[in-house]
Enzyme design. Structure first.
Site, short mmCIF file in Angstrom:
data_model
loop_
_atom_site.label_atom_id
_atom_site.label_comp_id
_atom_site.label_asym_id
_atom_site.label_seq_id
_atom_site.Cartn_x
_atom_site.Cartn_y
_atom_site.Cartn_z
N ASP A 97 47.29 49.63 34.00
CA ASP A 97 48.11 50.73 34.69
C ASP A 97 48.70 51.63 33.59
O ASP A 97 48.76 51.52 32.68
CB ASP A 97 49.45 49.71 35.02
CG ASP A 97 49.18 48.34 35.99
OD1 ASP A 97 48.19 48.70 36.95
OD2 ASP A 97 49.84 47.46 35.98
N ASP A 136 46.59 50.72 43.05
CA ASP A 136 47.71 50.05 43.94
C ASP A 136 48.26 51.03 44.81
O ASP A 136 48.70 50.65 45.85
CB ASP A 136 48.98 49.76 42.73
CG ASP A 136 48.45 48.75 41.60
OD1 ASP A 136 47.70 47.96 42.00
OD2 ASP A 136 49.07 48.86 40.65
#
Length: 165
Positions: free
Chosen positions: A121, A135
């Site tokens: 991330d 995402d």
């Protein structure tokens, strides 16, 4: 037998999914290298900060063994792929786009997790958990699906005879 054929909608979906997966994994590779020092790069609205998420969405389940999370996300992703394959020929273009985005994000995160047990991330807002491009695909694809299905007059997967495939 016709449900197994590679038709134009299925080919377009497969190519779209492959392209989006490649884009996400390329950006993750760049982020892992460029942000390895642990700092934060401010971009006004959003920051770039490297985080490795061993859990699922929002880090939930991070105490579970990696193989459990990989198996669960793999099953969900495989189920989604089957759903998309079966509905590709009868779904509207907005539904196919939403499904392709969700499958792309799920597949990219699954492949990233399979490599080392964690998802890379790098997008950080300060008020929301750090996330990645996959995402974004999942979220925008789900929103597109909700909007497309909400506006549709026919149930998803319905055929002219009113029966589902």
């Amino acid at each position: 037998m016709t449900a197994r054929r590679w038709t134009r909608p299925r080919i377009a979906l497969a190519l779209s999914v492959a392209l989006l997966i490649t884009l996400d994994l390329s950006v993750k590779a760049w982020a892992a290298q460029a942000l390895a020092g642990g700092g934060t790069v401010g971009l006004h609205v959003i920051d770039l900060r490297l985080v490795f998420n061993s859990g699922m969405a929002f880090g939930l389940g991070d105490i579970l063994p990696a193989w459990v999370i990989l198996a669960l996300t793999g099953l969900v992703t495989a189920g989604l792929a089957v759903l998309i394959w079966r509905t590709a020929n009868s779904a509207t273009l907005p539904v196919r786009i939403g499904l392709a985005a969700v499958l792309s994000g799920a597949s990219a995160n699954l492949l990233d997790r399979a490599a080392d047990g964690a998802v890379t991330d790098y997008l950080h807002t300060g008020w929301f958990p750090t996330f990645n491009l996959a995402d974004v695909f999942i979220t925008t694809g789900a929103a597109a699906l909700v909007m497309a299905l909400w506006r549709s007059t026919e149930p998803p997967g319905a055929t002219e005879s009113g029966l589902r495939e």
